[in-house]
Motif scaffolding. Structure first.
Motif, PDB file in Angstrom:
ATOM      1  N   PRO A 181       0.853  -1.232  -0.056  1.00 38.79           N
ATOM      2  CA  PRO A 181       0.030   0.115   0.013  1.00 38.79           C
ATOM      3  C   PRO A 181       0.870   1.238   0.090  1.00 38.79           C
ATOM      4  O   PRO A 181       1.741   1.422   0.851  1.00 38.79           O
ATOM      5  CB  PRO A 181      -0.807  -0.116   1.297  1.00 38.79           C
ATOM      6  N   THR A 187       5.358   7.095   2.659  1.00 38.73           N
ATOM      7  CA  THR A 187       4.317   7.439   3.757  1.00 38.73           C
ATOM      8  C   THR A 187       4.924   8.585   4.595  1.00 38.73           C
ATOM      9  O   THR A 187       6.331   9.022   4.664  1.00 38.73           O
ATOM     10  CB  THR A 187       4.899   6.139   4.752  1.00 38.73           C
ATOM     11  N   ASN A 212     -10.283   1.014  -6.779  1.00 38.31           N
ATOM     12  CA  ASN A 212      -9.312  -0.242  -6.494  1.00 38.31           C
ATOM     13  C   ASN A 212      -9.651  -1.562  -7.174  1.00 38.31           C
ATOM     14  O   ASN A 212     -10.855  -1.881  -7.180  1.00 38.31           O
ATOM     15  CB  ASN A 212      -9.138  -0.400  -5.002  1.00 38.31           C
ATOM     16  N   TRP A 228      -1.348   3.705   3.159  1.00 33.87           N
ATOM     17  CA  TRP A 228      -2.873   3.787   3.223  1.00 33.87           C
ATOM     18  C   TRP A 228      -3.349   2.428   2.622  1.00 33.87           C
ATOM     19  O   TRP A 228      -3.273   1.963   1.618  1.00 33.87           O
ATOM     20  CB  TRP A 228      -3.358   5.230   2.317  1.00 33.87           C
ATOM     21  N   GLY A 252       2.234   4.695   0.661  1.00 35.06           N
ATOM     22  CA  GLY A 252       2.122   5.767   1.570  1.00 35.06           C
ATOM     23  C   GLY A 252       1.355   5.218   3.044  1.00 35.06           C
ATOM     24  O   GLY A 252       0.704   5.721   3.633  1.00 35.06           O
ATOM     25  N   GLY A 299      -6.271   3.793  -0.284  1.00 38.07           N
ATOM     26  CA  GLY A 299      -5.085   4.264  -0.791  1.00 38.07           C
ATOM     27  C   GLY A 299      -4.764   3.352  -2.070  1.00 38.07           C
ATOM     28  O   GLY A 299      -5.561   2.772  -2.497  1.00 38.07           O
TER      29      GLY A 299
END
Lengths: 491, 137, 117
Positions: A58, B93, A186, A62, A60, A67
């Motif tokens: 995933p 992130t 998604n 998220w 980031g 995400g």
């Protein structure tokens, strides 16, 4: 980490090339180094995926479906590996194969950005993100196509740009409708949502996607931009495009139809099959009439796309495995043929078959390498092209699609005839008057071709274990439950 | 073009617009704005300068090639994403620090801001390059 | 309201496709622009039309996601606008260069030797 590196490596190389804008030698060095690292990374990724089945990341942190996730299965890993391989070989070929003016105008950063886009399209698990990667690779390809600014390049580029932009608009439309219907983009989440909707309402969206990706994949009747444009840029660019761009289109068709529309795809399959047959026929018939080496190969590319579409058209594990085998074979073979064409044109000073002559005497190595690639394209046993076609034919027979199998066989025969034409004109025919022997072929031009032909021969020797890998990839593709479970939707 | 009014106006507006582009970049963190709009405003300020003084003088004022600017921005954006991976977490992130800062109080900064700076430079570089291309021939 | 927007989207697509069928390069470009606007408006409409707050969380106060509009279509459209901006500018540059080399903006006249033969 392994999963984003195929995007980060070329991106960092492209950025570094842009910062060191005028240092062309440095561009070459950075691109070569980047592609080698990319190749190692892709090999590692492939081994990891073979072991684990899926790797999901995933972006980031998220969680899906909020995400964007990157998902790699065996098919994706194979395609990323091929991208890295072709990128490396083209980087080597371009040292002597691309003129200094184009290099000074950002050839290497553009190639790297193209690799970013292609890898991103292979790895993403989000439909809109797929659109973005498509645009990244398209804009890089637009500039590569028109770099140099010759008039014939412009005429080809206009068609290429216009039709591809239209395809992007259609893709966006289809994605928008799907979002309105399912409230998500998604792909795993979409696959779940699509299972509940009735198949007839899906048909509109399916056809929109087929048209959008069909333009990019050069599927009948939307292929006209390809033979109009692909012969205009330098051969290194054409080889890169032929290896990667249309294949991304086919990949998107396979991925979206196998995953998102996995349930309720039956109504669309006959359409894909008919289009696959028509693509094969029109491509090869277009090639029969051609006497320009590059245009002839471009038409064959269209015809080979038809073979690839048999996989999603039949939608059986055997057909998918055959299509994946064919995909790898055609990337190797077609790139080899374009590179051989580039060297031949350089030795003869022309790409017109009527004006070409005596290459067998001028360079026996080139002739031998051309024979391997051309034989594989036509499907001469025991080269991998033969097995790739055999797997697809067997799949068609077991589904009772005899007409399709007949078309595939006939097209294969015509392809053989077409390759024979090149052999006779360019290699066998002696020069009308004795000409001064051309100098030796530069190492950087010949070595990628040697590597490609060696890989084709390796694929012949290790055809069986490789087909096993293709079968796992196909089984994984058609099992959308595994993909959905791997993404771990936080619903 | 050789207009005295425009040249004088551009001389004063150019730094103001650049300052405003920085304001947009920094405020984009929690409010409307951000790297993209900021970069466009910065590019617009150079476009104004170019209309008033010509391409050559603008190139000199910019000092670096716009494409180098874009490359640097791309590198910054990628690196900001890589920073998140040291935690270890996934690419892109966000990593945040809240460090005491003299006069200011507490400096609350993170990698998304660095990413935005990268976007700012890329957009600025590419847009200026586009304007130059159209203006030159 | 959805119906009106749906009609506008349809009109944009029709106008865009009509323009793309013309022979003049600049009209093709305008057609492409209209087509991408149509696609953007379609995403906007498909995302659902609601009269609520902007999807920005205020620093104090308690605006929940249920009270605000769906931010995703807006993000998608923003991305698509940026992409189409870049692509259209490139296409404009390409078409202009073509116009300069061929001295015509008629698609039929921008032909090359190997196509005429």
């Amino acid at each position: 980490m392994l999963l984003v590196l195929p995007i980060i490596i070329p991106l960092v190389i492209a950025a570094s090339c842009l910062i060191a804008l005028r240092r062309i030698v440095l561009h070459q060095f950075l691109t070569l180094a980047g592609c080698i690292v990319l190749l190692a990374n892709a090999a590692l990724l492939f081994m990891r995926v073979r072991h684990a089945g899926y790797i999901v990341l995933p972006i980031g942190s998220w969680p899906a479906p909020f995400g964007i996730v990157f998902v790699c299965d065996v098919f994706s890993a194979m395609m990323v590996f091929m991208t890295a391989l072709i990128g490396l070989l083209i980087a080597i070929y371009s040292i002597a194969g691309v003129d200094a003016a184009r290099k000074a105008h950002g050839f290497y950063p553009l190639v790297n950005i193209l690799l970013v886009g292609v890898n991103g399209a292979f790895l993403t698990g989000d439909l809109f993100n797929l659109y973005v990667w498509f645009e990244v690779l398209l804009i890089a390809s637009f500039v590569l196509m028109s770099l140099g600014g010759e008039r014939r390049q412009m005429a080809g580029a206009i068609k290429y740009v216009t039709l591809n932009l239209m395809s992007s608009a259609l893709f966006l439309t289809a994605a928008g409708i799907l979002y309105g219907k399912a409230g998500t983009l998604n792909m795993a989440h979409l696959a779940l949502a699509m299972r509940e909707s009735p198949p007839e309402t899906l048909m509109v969206v399916e056809m929109l996607f087929l048209t959008a990706f069909g333009i990019k994949a050069a599927m009948f009747p939307l292929f006209f931009w390809l033979p109009a444009a692909y012969h205009t840029p330098p051969v290194a660019v054409t080889a890169l495009f032929s290896a990667l761009l249309t294949k991304v289109g086919v990949y998107a068709i396979i991925r979206v139809f196998a995953l998102v529309f996995g349930h309720g795809v039956e109504a669309a399959l006959p359409v894909i099959l008919v289009l696959a047959g028509m693509t094969m026929i029109t491509g090869v018939l277009g090639a029969v009439d051609q006497y320009d080496f590059r245009r002839l190969l471009s038409f064959h590319m269209v015809s080979q796309i038809g073979y690839l579409l048999i996989g999603p058209g039949l939608f059986t594990p055997a057909a998918m495995a055959g299509a994946i085998f064919f995909m790898i074979h055609i990337i190797l073979t077609k790139t080899a043929l374009f590179l051989a064409c580039g060297i031949a044109g350089r030795l003869n000073g022309s790409f017109q078959l009527k004006e070409m002559h005596g290459l067998l005497r001028a360079s026996p190595i080139l002739a031998a390498l051309f024979l391997i690639a051309a034989g594989s394209l036509a499907g001469v046993p025991p080269l991998p092209g033969f097995f790739a076609k055999l797997f697809l034919l067997l799949a068609a027979f077991s589904e009772g699609r005899y007409a399709l199998a007949a078309v595939a066989l006939a097209v294969s025969f015509l392809t053989f005839f077409s390759m024979l034409k090149i052999w006779n004109e360019a290699f066998w025919k002696t020069a009308p008057q004795p000409v001064a022997p051309a100098g030796p072929i530069p190492f950087s031009l010949l070595s990628p071709l040697v590597v490609l032909c060696a890989l084709i021969l390796l694929l012949t020797l290790f055809g069986h274990p490789f087909h096993e890998v293709c079968r796992t990839a196909a089984a994984q593709l058609l099992n959308s439950d595994g993909y959905i479970a791997a993404v771990r939707l936080q619903l | 073009m050789n207009s005295l009014i425009l040249q004088i106006a551009a001389r004063y507006l150019h730094p103001l617009l650049l300052l405003y582009s920085w304001f947009l970049l920094l405020s984009g963190h929690n409010d409307p704005g951000g790297g993209f709009t900021g970069g466009l405003v910065a590019a617009a300020s150079f476009a104004l300068y170019m209309i008033a003084y010509g391409v050559e003088q603008t190139r000199r004022a910019l000092r670096v090639d716009p494409l180098q600017l874009a490359g640097a921005g791309l590198l910054i954006a990628v690196l900001s994403g890589l920073l998140g991976m040291f935690r270890p977490a996934a690419f892109l992130t966000g990593v945040w620090i809240a460090a005491p800062f003299p006069v200011w109080g507490v400096l609350d900064a993170g990698t998304p801001m660095l990413f935005d700076l990268g976007v700012y430079l890329v957009v600025m570089g590419v847009s200026i390059k586009l304007v130059f291309t159209f203006a030159e021939d | 309201m959805t119906l009106i927007l749906a009609l506008v989207v349809g009109g944009l697509y029709a106008a865009g496709l009509y323009m793309m069928l013309r022979r003049s390069l600049i009209k093709i470009l305008l057609g492409l622009a209209l087509l991408s606007h149509g696609a953007n408006l379609l995403i906007f409409t498909a995302g659902g039309l609601t009269r609520t707050h902007a999807p920005l969380l205020p620093s104090e106060g308690a605006l929940t996601l249920a009270q605000s509009a769906d931010p995703l279509p807006q993000a998608l459209i923003l991305t698509a606008i940026v992409i189409s901006f870049a692509v259209l500018v490139f296409a404009l540059a390409l078409f202009r260069k073509t116009y300069e080399t061929a001295q015509s903006d008629d698609v039929d006249l921008v032909k090359t030797e190997d196509e005429e033969s």
